[in-house]
Structures are given as C-alpha cells and as structure tokens.
Write a protein that holds these residues in place. Structure first.
Motif, PDB file in Angstrom:
ATOM      1  N   ALA A 175       7.257  -2.323  -2.961  1.00  0.00           N
ATOM      2  CA  ALA A 175       6.549  -1.312  -2.192  1.00  0.00           C
ATOM      3  C   ALA A 175       7.433  -0.135  -1.803  1.00  0.00           C
ATOM      4  CB  ALA A 175       5.949  -1.950  -0.927  1.00  0.00           C
ATOM      5  N   VAL A 176       8.686  -0.426  -1.448  1.00  0.00           N
ATOM      6  CA  VAL A 176       9.559   0.630  -0.946  1.00  0.00           C
ATOM      7  C   VAL A 176      10.384   1.267  -2.062  1.00  0.00           C
ATOM      8  CG1 VAL A 176      11.430   1.172   0.644  1.00  0.00           C
ATOM      9  CG2 VAL A 176       9.659  -0.451   1.316  1.00  0.00           C
ATOM     10  N   LEU A 177      11.128   0.456  -2.817  1.00  0.00           N
ATOM     11  CA  LEU A 177      12.027   1.025  -3.823  1.00  0.00           C
ATOM     12  C   LEU A 177      11.266   1.691  -4.957  1.00  0.00           C
ATOM     13  CD1 LEU A 177      14.898  -1.625  -4.017  1.00  0.00           C
ATOM     14  CD2 LEU A 177      14.655   0.369  -2.553  1.00  0.00           C
ATOM     15  N   VAL A 178      10.198   1.054  -5.421  1.00  0.00           N
ATOM     16  CA  VAL A 178       9.406   1.678  -6.487  1.00  0.00           C
ATOM     17  C   VAL A 178       8.773   2.967  -5.989  1.00  0.00           C
ATOM     18  CG1 VAL A 178       7.405   1.390  -7.985  1.00  0.00           C
ATOM     19  CG2 VAL A 178       9.003  -0.500  -7.676  1.00  0.00           C
ATOM     20  N   THR A 179       8.296   2.950  -4.741  1.00  0.00           N
ATOM     21  CA  THR A 179       7.712   4.157  -4.170  1.00  0.00           C
ATOM     22  C   THR A 179       8.737   5.285  -4.106  1.00  0.00           C
ATOM     23  OG1 THR A 179       6.148   2.872  -2.850  1.00  0.00           O
ATOM     24  CG2 THR A 179       6.593   5.119  -2.130  1.00  0.00           C
ATOM     25  N   LEU A 180       9.939   4.959  -3.634  1.00  0.00           N
ATOM     26  CA  LEU A 180      10.990   5.976  -3.567  1.00  0.00           C
ATOM     27  C   LEU A 180      11.322   6.525  -4.955  1.00  0.00           C
ATOM     28  CD1 LEU A 180      13.433   4.376  -0.966  1.00  0.00           C
ATOM     29  CD2 LEU A 180      11.891   6.318  -0.616  1.00  0.00           C
ATOM     30  N   ALA A 181      11.365   5.634  -5.947  1.00  0.00           N
ATOM     31  CA  ALA A 181      11.669   6.074  -7.306  1.00  0.00           C
ATOM     32  C   ALA A 181      10.607   7.031  -7.831  1.00  0.00           C
ATOM     33  CB  ALA A 181      11.798   4.859  -8.226  1.00  0.00           C
ATOM     34  N   LEU A 182       9.331   6.697  -7.629  1.00  0.00           N
ATOM     35  CA  LEU A 182       8.253   7.530  -8.148  1.00  0.00           C
ATOM     36  C   LEU A 182       8.185   8.867  -7.431  1.00  0.00           C
ATOM     37  CD1 LEU A 182       5.455   4.832  -8.617  1.00  0.00           C
ATOM     38  CD2 LEU A 182       6.937   5.844 -10.352  1.00  0.00           C
ATOM     39  N   ARG A 183       8.390   8.838  -6.115  1.00  0.00           N
ATOM     40  CA  ARG A 183       8.330  10.095  -5.362  1.00  0.00           C
ATOM     41  C   ARG A 183       9.520  10.996  -5.710  1.00  0.00           C
ATOM     42  NH1 ARG A 183       6.208   8.109   0.644  1.00  0.00           N
ATOM     43  NH2 ARG A 183       4.118   7.529  -0.054  1.00  0.00           N
ATOM     44  N   TYR A 184      10.678  10.407  -5.891  1.00  0.00           N
ATOM     45  CA  TYR A 184      11.837  11.191  -6.282  1.00  0.00           C
ATOM     46  C   TYR A 184      11.606  11.822  -7.660  1.00  0.00           C
ATOM     47  CZ  TYR A 184      16.718  12.465  -7.127  1.00  0.00           C
ATOM     48  OH  TYR A 184      17.875  13.156  -7.393  1.00  0.00           O
ATOM     49  N   GLN A 220       0.823  -1.211   0.000  1.00  0.00           N
ATOM     50  CA  GLN A 220       0.000   0.000   0.000  1.00  0.00           C
ATOM     51  C   GLN A 220       0.856   1.260   0.000  1.00  0.00           C
ATOM     52  OE1 GLN A 220      -3.531   0.411  -0.190  1.00  0.00           O
ATOM     53  NE2 GLN A 220      -3.123  -1.656  -0.946  1.00  0.00           N
ATOM     54  N   ALA A 221       2.087   1.130   0.525  1.00  0.00           N
ATOM     55  CA  ALA A 221       2.979   2.290   0.560  1.00  0.00           C
ATOM     56  C   ALA A 221       3.383   2.754  -0.833  1.00  0.00           C
ATOM     57  CB  ALA A 221       4.228   1.957   1.377  1.00  0.00           C
ATOM     58  N   ALA A 222       3.176   1.919  -1.841  1.00  0.00           N
ATOM     59  CA  ALA A 222       3.476   2.331  -3.209  1.00  0.00           C
ATOM     60  C   ALA A 222       2.495   3.388  -3.707  1.00  0.00           C
ATOM     61  CB  ALA A 222       3.457   1.122  -4.141  1.00  0.00           C
ATOM     62  N   GLU A 223       1.310   3.475  -3.067  1.00  0.00           N
ATOM     63  CA  GLU A 223       0.292   4.404  -3.536  1.00  0.00           C
ATOM     64  C   GLU A 223      -0.106   5.437  -2.491  1.00  0.00           C
ATOM     65  OE1 GLU A 223      -3.026   2.083  -4.778  1.00  0.00           O
ATOM     66  OE2 GLU A 223      -1.979   1.152  -6.457  1.00  0.00           O
ATOM     67  N   HIS A 224       0.257   5.215  -1.230  1.00  0.00           N
ATOM     68  CA  HIS A 224      -0.164   6.106  -0.160  1.00  0.00           C
ATOM     69  C   HIS A 224       1.036   6.534   0.673  1.00  0.00           C
ATOM     70  CE1 HIS A 224      -4.373   5.021  -0.985  1.00  0.00           C
ATOM     71  NE2 HIS A 224      -3.953   3.765  -1.064  1.00  0.00           N
ATOM     72  N   PRO A 225       0.944   7.681   1.369  1.00  0.00           N
ATOM     73  CA  PRO A 225       2.051   8.135   2.223  1.00  0.00           C
ATOM     74  C   PRO A 225       2.335   7.130   3.339  1.00  0.00           C
ATOM     75  CG  PRO A 225       0.481   9.909   1.840  1.00  0.00           C
ATOM     76  CD  PRO A 225      -0.158   8.659   1.306  1.00  0.00           C
ATOM     77  N   TRP A 226       3.608   7.091   3.769  1.00  0.00           N
ATOM     78  CA  TRP A 226       3.987   6.148   4.818  1.00  0.00           C
ATOM     79  C   TRP A 226       3.224   6.402   6.118  1.00  0.00           C
ATOM     80  CZ3 TRP A 226       6.508   1.788   4.136  1.00  0.00           C
ATOM     81  CH2 TRP A 226       7.337   1.658   3.013  1.00  0.00           C
ATOM     82  N   GLY A 227       2.865   7.637   6.385  1.00  0.00           N
ATOM     83  CA  GLY A 227       2.180   7.944   7.631  1.00  0.00           C
ATOM     84  C   GLY A 227       0.678   7.797   7.577  1.00  0.00           C
TER      85      GLY A 227
END
Length: 461
Positions: free
Chosen positions: A392-401, A200-207
């Motif tokens: 979930a984590v690396l793809v999320t970081l890539a998209l947010r960056y 879910q972290a791939a689509e929503h904020p960690w918090g």
C-alpha cells in the motif's frame, strides 16, 4: 502451500483479469481479499489453536484451504474468485499459528528445536518465493487455474499423514475454554480496517476519506481492544505478553521485513514484465536464485544461531538484506539480469534467509504452551500487516513518483524505473532500521542455554 498462495497470483493477474473480466479496481481484491482476511483473523486463529487443539485447527485449516482453492480454480465470475481468496486467507489464519505451535512442542531439545523452527520458517519463505516461479511455469504451460488446483493434492497428503504422525496438543484447562469474543471481534475488525485503509492508499490520496476513515476506525477498534483485554478474565491477547522486550522488538522488525520483502518481489515482477519485457515464464524462473539464496541462508542461520546468539544473527541478516536491496536499486531501463538483478537478489536472499531461524526463536522467547499459538499468531499477523503496508505504501510512493517524473517530461519507462528504485531504497532503509533495533533492544537469547518448553513437555507426559 499456504504462503505460496499469497504470491502465486501476482504473475498471473493479467490473465485472471482477462479470463474473468475483472475491472481494474476489482482485480486488486484477488490480492487484498487474501491479505485482509489472513491478517485480520490470525490472532484469533492462534488463540483457537491454544484452546481447541493445534492438530485439530491445522487439519481444519488445510481442509478449508483446499476447498477455497477449488473455488478459485473453478471461478467463472469475479465474485467467485474473491470469495475463494477470502476463504484461503481465513484458512491461513487457522492453520499457520497451529503449525508453528506444534513445532515448538514436538522438538524438546533446544538445538533440534532451532533446526525445526528454521526449516518451518524456511519453507514459509521458500513457499512464498516459489509462488512466482510456479505461477510463471503453470500459466505459461497450462492455465492460471492450475495455480489453485495444485493445492488440492498437497492438502490431501497433509490431511492423511498428519493424524498418524502428530498427537493432539491442547494444554488449556476446562475452566479456561471460554474465548474472549469481544476482544476477538475488536482486534480482528481493527486489523482488517487498518490493512484495508493502507491498501486503499495505493489508489487514493492519503488525505481522502476512503483512506482516513478505515484507518481511524481501525485505530479506535484496537484502542477498544486494549480496554477490553485489560478487563477480560481470559483475554485473547494478555497485555503482559508484550512485556517481553525481545518478542515485542522482533514483531515490529517482522513488519519492516515483510514490508520490504513483499514490495521487493511485487515491484521486481512489474519491472521485469513492463520494462524489461520478460514473459510470465521468464519472470517466474528469474526468481529461482532467490529461493536458493533463502535456502542457503536458512542453513547458515541455523548453524550460526547457537554459536553467535539470536541477536547477532538476526541483526546481521536484516542489515545484509538491506544491502541486497540497495544493490537492486542500481537497476535501470537497460539493466541485464546477470549484472543488474542477480547480485542484489542473491545477497538479499541469503541474508533474509539467515534471519528466519533466529527470528522465529525470538518470537517464541519465554512463551508457555498456553500462549505458543498466540505468539506465532502475533508474529504472522505482523508479517501480513507488513506485507500489506509494503504494497500500500511503497508501491503507492513508486507510482506517484513515476507520475511526477513523467509530468516533468521524463520518458515513461525511465520514470517508472525510478519509482521502483525509490521503493527499493526505502525497503533497504526499513531492513537496516530493523537490524539496528534488534541489535540495540534485544535481550540475550541463546537457544543452547534456554529451553522455554522443557517444563511443558514434562507436564504433557
């Protein structure tokens, strides 16, 4: 066949979305349904194999996988596809631990067992890699439905040949047949909740509550499992299992390995299609050197492990694979396949393949027949959780960056590429960290000098 279907959908996802009218959020369940179910049920599958027989569980898993593949291939609505993917994940959880447990017992000579485990691990890795190739070819030449239908003849061959070639293996006494149901429920639910939260972290904020609530629930369930396992008469996962330092370290390193491996292939696919404008066929064929590199690495690792030891080969393989990811992180929007993608792919594939025979041997270090299915289930669970974490984590970081870069005025393709580069470098750091942990914390494991199943084979005879 089983691991191939974890990756085979990636290249075909846009066509599946168009054919079944998936929403953007719903499409993620084509991948998540498989990973969540497989990762959550693998520990239970390992123990079931130990109790009810490895050949029986393997045959059951093959049948379930074939039926689920037909459901996916014949899907006419999103719910039907997702249901089939959940079924495939459950089938992997049943069959994968049983297959590795059988390998450990069928080959009694230490050298032959090392070769057999290397072949098993190699087929798993090549199967996962070839998912991209087969997906590209089949979707380009026929239809995305054939990426699922192709499993049926493979499953039929296994179902017909296995009973004739392999005897049953079940070395648990009658009084030990009771399963730790409470431990199974808490461990499975905990793993599913954690993997779900990570995805879910791939689509929503960690918090956000969407991420934090399942993660917290998963942690609480796993803590409850520890309490249950400590008190249970026949625990699903005896806590003493983790007392072996080598097994514990290799399972943590396996999480790092798959986090880097799955995110590497996933994001490289997106980079090739979205930035370099490769077709599905070109994308699939571009992964052939990775499969060949893994195959060569497996041969090298199998030959070197008896001579150099498990620790040296595994650590060198992890660190070398990290170097391959660093080479891949040099790509840009104008990169060529031969000069930019291929060098890192070959280095990564060879060194990653070299780790597999030794890593599998380490995962079964000191394991008795009663726990061989459990040991393989723990290892495969860590691999599944690692793959989910990577997505979930690396793809999320890539998209947010990439989003941050575009807000600064960087062109879209340049920003997206920089996000992929960041993720490749994080994956490289995970690989190198795994290699350092292995070199520092592994015990001495020499397959030529140690035969943990010799007394088991004698007892079976």
């Amino acid at each position: 066949m089983i691991l191939l279907d974890m990756t085979i959908v990636n290249v075909a996802l846009p066509l599946i979305q168009e054919g079944l009218d998936f929403s953007e959020s719903g499409l993620t369940w084509v991948v998540n349904g498989y990973v969540l179910t497989a990762g959550g049920l693998l520990l239970l599958g390992g123990r079931l194999a130990d109790v009810f027989g490895r050949r029986r569980l393997l045959l059951t898993g093959v049948v379930v996988f074939a039926v689920s593949s037909v459901v996916c291939g014949a899907a006419v609505a999103p719910w039907m596809m997702v249901a089939g993917r959940f079924g495939q994940g459950a089938a992997e959880a049943i069959a994968a631990p049983a297959s590795l447990g059988l390998i450990a017992l069928l080959f009694t000579d230490p050298k032959e067992r090392t070769k057999a485990l290397g072949i098993w691990g190699g087929l798993v890795a090549v199967g996962g890699t070839l998912g991209y190739v087969i997906s590209g070819v089949l979707t380009d030449l026929t239809s995305w439905r054939w990426i699922f239908f192709i499993n049926v003849p493979v499953a039929l061959v296994v179902f017909l040949l296995l009973p004739r070639m392999v005897g049953e293996s079940r070395m648990v006494r009658e009084e030990d047949h009771r399963l730790d149901v409470t431990g199974a429920i808490t461990s499975t639910a905990g793993l599913i909740a954690i993997v779900y939260g990570l995805l879910q972290a791939a689509e929503h904020p960690w918090g956000s509550a969407t991420v934090l609530l399942p993660l917290l629930a998963g942690v609480c369930l796993l803590l409850a499992m520890l309490v249950v396992e400590r008190r249970a008469k026949n625990p699903l996962v005896p806590l003493e299992f983790f007392a072996n330092r080598t097994r514990s370290v290799i399972n943590v390193a396996s999480l790092f390995f798959m986090a880097a491996f799955i995110s590497y292939t996933f994001m490289l696919t997106l980079f090739e299609q979205h930035v370099l404008r490769y077709s599905t066929l070109q994308t699939g064929l571009a992964y052939l050197p990775l499969a060949f590199g893994i195959g060569a690495g497996i041969g090298i690792g199998t030959a070197l492990t008896p001579r150099l030891g498990v620790r040296a080969v595994t650590a060198a393989g992890f660190i070398g694979a990290g170097v391959g990811l660093l080479l891949t992180s040099m790509v840009d929007t104008d990169t060529s396949y031969v000069g930019g993608i291929l060098p890192g792919m070959i280095v990564f594939g060879v060194f990653a393949g070299a780790t597999m025979p030794a890593a599998t041997t380490a995962a079964l270090h000191g394991v008795t027949v009663q726990d061989s299915g459990l040991a393989s289930g723990v290892q495969t669970t860590m691999q599944q959780v690692g793959g989910a974490l990577g997505l979930a984590v690396l793809v999320t970081l890539a998209l947010r960056y990439a989003d941050d870069e575009m807000e600064r005025g960087v062109p879209a393709e340049v920003a997206v590429t920089s996000g992929y580069v960041l993720a490749f470098r994080i994956g490289a750091a995970l690989m190198i960290l795994g290699g350092v942990l292995i070199m520092t914390l592994f015990e001495r494991v020499n397959p030529e000098l140690r035969d943990p199943t010799a007394e088991i084979v004698e007892e079976t005879r």
